[in-house]
Design a protein around this motif. Sequence first.
Motif, PDB file in Angstrom:
ATOM      1  N   ILE A  15      77.952   4.340 -87.142  1.00 20.68           N
ATOM      2  CA  ILE A  15      77.878   3.692 -85.831  1.00 20.68           C
ATOM      3  C   ILE A  15      79.230   3.111 -85.443  1.00 20.68           C
ATOM      4  N   GLY A  16      79.896   2.462 -86.402  1.00 17.77           N
ATOM      5  CA  GLY A  16      81.214   1.898 -86.115  1.00 17.77           C
ATOM      6  C   GLY A  16      82.226   2.967 -85.752  1.00 17.77           C
ATOM      7  N   ASP A  17      82.211   4.091 -86.492  1.00 14.98           N
ATOM      8  CA  ASP A  17      83.145   5.177 -86.182  1.00 14.98           C
ATOM      9  C   ASP A  17      82.858   5.771 -84.806  1.00 14.98           C
ATOM     10  N   ALA A  18      81.561   5.953 -84.511  1.00 16.43           N
ATOM     11  CA  ALA A  18      81.201   6.517 -83.198  1.00 16.43           C
ATOM     12  C   ALA A  18      81.617   5.581 -82.068  1.00 16.43           C
ATOM     13  N   ALA A  19      81.329   4.278 -82.237  1.00 17.88           N
ATOM     14  CA  ALA A  19      81.716   3.315 -81.208  1.00 17.88           C
ATOM     15  C   ALA A  19      83.236   3.243 -81.075  1.00 17.88           C
ATOM     16  N   GLY A  20      83.933   3.279 -82.198  1.00 17.71           N
ATOM     17  CA  GLY A  20      85.389   3.260 -82.154  1.00 17.71           C
ATOM     18  C   GLY A  20      85.952   4.472 -81.436  1.00 17.71           C
ATOM     19  N   TYR A  21      85.363   5.633 -81.697  1.00 18.37           N
ATOM     20  CA  TYR A  21      85.822   6.851 -81.013  1.00 18.37           C
ATOM     21  C   TYR A  21      85.594   6.747 -79.508  1.00 18.37           C
ATOM     22  N   LEU A  22      84.404   6.265 -79.113  1.00 18.35           N
ATOM     23  CA  LEU A  22      84.105   6.141 -77.684  1.00 18.35           C
ATOM     24  C   LEU A  22      85.065   5.173 -77.013  1.00 18.35           C
ATOM     25  N   VAL A  23      85.304   4.029 -77.662  1.00 17.69           N
ATOM     26  CA  VAL A  23      86.206   3.037 -77.077  1.00 17.69           C
ATOM     27  C   VAL A  23      87.633   3.581 -77.027  1.00 17.69           C
ATOM     28  N   ARG A  24      88.047   4.222 -78.120  1.00 16.59           N
ATOM     29  CA  ARG A  24      89.406   4.749 -78.184  1.00 16.59           C
ATOM     30  C   ARG A  24      89.642   5.843 -77.134  1.00 16.59           C
ATOM     31  N   THR A  25      88.624   6.653 -76.897  1.00 13.59           N
ATOM     32  CA  THR A  25      88.774   7.798 -76.009  1.00 13.59           C
ATOM     33  C   THR A  25      88.527   7.447 -74.545  1.00 13.59           C
ATOM     34  N   TYR A  26      87.537   6.566 -74.301  1.00  8.27           N
ATOM     35  CA  TYR A  26      87.098   6.337 -72.925  1.00  8.27           C
ATOM     36  C   TYR A  26      87.321   4.905 -72.444  1.00  8.27           C
ATOM     37  N   ARG A  27      88.116   4.116 -73.150  1.00  4.46           N
ATOM     38  CA  ARG A  27      88.288   2.717 -72.761  1.00  4.46           C
ATOM     39  C   ARG A  27      88.872   2.597 -71.358  1.00  4.46           C
ATOM     40  N   SER A  28      89.827   3.453 -71.036  1.00  6.80           N
ATOM     41  CA  SER A  28      90.426   3.387 -69.699  1.00  6.80           C
ATOM     42  C   SER A  28      89.413   3.782 -68.636  1.00  6.80           C
ATOM     43  N   ASP A  29      88.583   4.771 -68.923  1.00  8.57           N
ATOM     44  CA  ASP A  29      87.567   5.189 -67.954  1.00  8.57           C
ATOM     45  C   ASP A  29      86.534   4.085 -67.743  1.00  8.57           C
ATOM     46  N   ILE A  30      86.140   3.421 -68.849  1.00  8.96           N
ATOM     47  CA  ILE A  30      85.151   2.347 -68.731  1.00  8.96           C
ATOM     48  C   ILE A  30      85.720   1.186 -67.920  1.00  8.96           C
ATOM     49  N   ALA A  31      86.940   0.795 -68.246  1.00  5.43           N
ATOM     50  CA  ALA A  31      87.564  -0.296 -67.487  1.00  5.43           C
ATOM     51  C   ALA A  31      87.816   0.125 -66.049  1.00  5.43           C
ATOM     52  N   GLY A  32      88.063   1.415 -65.825  1.00  4.73           N
ATOM     53  CA  GLY A  32      88.293   1.896 -64.471  1.00  4.73           C
ATOM     54  C   GLY A  32      87.086   1.725 -63.567  1.00  4.73           C
ATOM     55  N   VAL A  33      85.888   1.655 -64.174  1.00  4.78           N
ATOM     56  CA  VAL A  33      84.687   1.417 -63.366  1.00  4.78           C
ATOM     57  C   VAL A  33      84.803   0.080 -62.639  1.00  4.78           C
ATOM     58  N   ILE A  34      85.328  -0.936 -63.337  1.00  2.00           N
ATOM     59  CA  ILE A  34      85.494  -2.256 -62.715  1.00  2.00           C
ATOM     60  C   ILE A  34      86.491  -2.168 -61.568  1.00  2.00           C
ATOM     61  N   THR A  35      87.638  -1.554 -61.828  1.00  2.00           N
ATOM     62  CA  THR A  35      88.675  -1.452 -60.802  1.00  2.00           C
ATOM     63  C   THR A  35      88.182  -0.680 -59.588  1.00  2.00           C
ATOM     64  N   ASP A  36      87.553   0.458 -59.826  1.00  2.00           N
ATOM     65  CA  ASP A  36      87.082   1.289 -58.715  1.00  2.00           C
ATOM     66  C   ASP A  36      85.965   0.600 -57.935  1.00  2.00           C
ATOM     67  N   THR A  37      85.096  -0.099 -58.652  1.00  2.00           N
ATOM     68  CA  THR A  37      83.995  -0.787 -57.959  1.00  2.00           C
ATOM     69  C   THR A  37      84.522  -1.887 -57.053  1.00  2.00           C
ATOM     70  N   VAL A  38      85.446  -2.698 -57.554  1.00  2.00           N
ATOM     71  CA  VAL A  38      86.019  -3.769 -56.737  1.00  2.00           C
ATOM     72  C   VAL A  38      86.788  -3.185 -55.559  1.00  2.00           C
ATOM     73  N   ALA A  39      87.459  -2.055 -55.779  1.00  2.00           N
ATOM     74  CA  ALA A  39      88.233  -1.443 -54.691  1.00  2.00           C
ATOM     75  C   ALA A  39      87.335  -0.968 -53.551  1.00  2.00           C
ATOM     76  N   ARG A  40      86.097  -0.617 -53.851  1.00  2.90           N
ATOM     77  CA  ARG A  40      85.179  -0.136 -52.812  1.00  2.90           C
ATOM     78  C   ARG A  40      84.545  -1.276 -52.020  1.00  2.90           C
ATOM     79  N   TRP A  41      84.624  -2.493 -52.518  1.00  2.00           N
ATOM     80  CA  TRP A  41      84.016  -3.622 -51.820  1.00  2.00           C
ATOM     81  C   TRP A  41      84.788  -3.955 -50.537  1.00  2.00           C
ATOM     82  N   ASP A  42      84.076  -4.441 -49.521  1.00  8.33           N
ATOM     83  CA  ASP A  42      84.701  -4.977 -48.323  1.00  8.33           C
ATOM     84  C   ASP A  42      85.320  -6.331 -48.654  1.00  8.33           C
ATOM     85  N   ALA A  43      86.546  -6.545 -48.174  1.00  2.00           N
ATOM     86  CA  ALA A  43      87.308  -7.738 -48.570  1.00  2.00           C
ATOM     87  C   ALA A  43      86.597  -9.020 -48.157  1.00  2.00           C
TER      88      ALA A  43
END
Length: 453
Positions: A383-411
């Motif tokens: 489980i630790g290896d799988a979670a580490g792989y997911l975080v290592r590989t997709y951390r930018s994509d996961i964090a990008g969800v926050i950035t993209d979501t806020v960018a779509r909001w009306d100011a």
Amino acid sequence: MQVNSEATTGPTTQEAPAEPAQQARSGTRAAGAVVRGQLGAGDAEKAAALRKMKLLALSLLIAMAVIFVFAFALQKDYPWLQYVRAAAEGGMVGALADWFAVTALFKYPMGIKIPHTAIIPRRKDQIGASLGEFVETNFLSEQVVQDKLASVNIARRAGQWLSAPAGADRVAKEGAALIRGAFKVLNDDDVQAVIEGMVRKHLLTPPWGPPVGRLAERIFHDGHHHTLVDLLVDRAADWVDDNHQTVTRLVSDRSPTWVPQFVDGLVGDKVYLEILKFVRAVQADPRHQVRQSIDKYLNDLAQDLQHDPAMIARAEDIKAQVLGDPEVRELASRTWGTVKNALLGAVDDPDSELTVKFKAAVRDFGSRLVDDPELAGKVNAWIGDAAGYLVRTYRSDIAGVITDTVARWDAEETSQKIELQVGKDLQFIRINGTVVGSLAGLAIFTVAQLIFG
């Protein structure tokens, strides 16, 4: 930070106040407009609390102003009111300064586009990017995730849940729903086409002769066919024992008509006895010549299936006759229908053998996770290896969800929603500013009086 995407505000919230009191009234109307929107119970409570806190902060400011006016007007007659006036003056300054600071987060104070104000509406995208980067750096770290998972000991907790009847029942229920959903999604014709293609690729396309010959060679070499030969010899001996008249009649039917009948009987008896003696000899002697001849024939057949082109071609002809196109399609249809009906029937019946054994297997696996530290350690490591792989590989994509979501909001709407979530706490800044300003004004005036009075 929780933001309700359905909160709406009235047009009055878009207009900048002309003064702090008007801003407070506008904030109150904004909160009311938000409450009138489609909010959950929690957001409605937050809007009401925000409205109360704004009224309280405004009341303190007004109270300071009233006290200042009276103290300023009467301080010549009552000198001690100078201290009250200084405290009220400091309280007003603190209240106004903190009102400006809090308001500057969400809008332009008094509608004036002062630099570095309306921070959230103007810098919404930068805030979203910074928030995404913060989450990526501090939370989506491979080491942080693995350390957290190691401290939780997921395998043991999962084992305790799975070993309980309720956990096994839940897994079986969700598994049954998954199977039913999969069967609803899958198209029968497509699945049958896949099965038919697999049968043709792995069963029909390869030649049958060589693999069958190799399999037969191993069977004959190990002597596994001797049991079948023994069975055939035993059945032959039993048949001869039970068919004396049949043998003698066959002999008499094939003898010349001029041969006397008693001679036919004698010859028939002799033939029967010889056949019986021969069969008994083959039955009794494991090394009999007939048995050796059968072994030699079978071994030669196995070799011919592997190396003789004519025998291989005959095997291919038999294959084509047995499994033609209609037979293959019928086999694929029958196989899929059987599997589908069997699984659906098993998952729909909580007392079916499949369901009962599945639940037992789940509970057994859960118990092993609890009682076997080595297995639990392996599962935790996986489980630790799988979670580490997911975080290592997709951390930018996961964090990008926050950035993209806020960018779509009306100011403007974003600013109002954030204020709804944190505005109550921010109003304490105005209250504290009023109190601290009063104390500071009183302290400054007192020190000045002590020094210069």
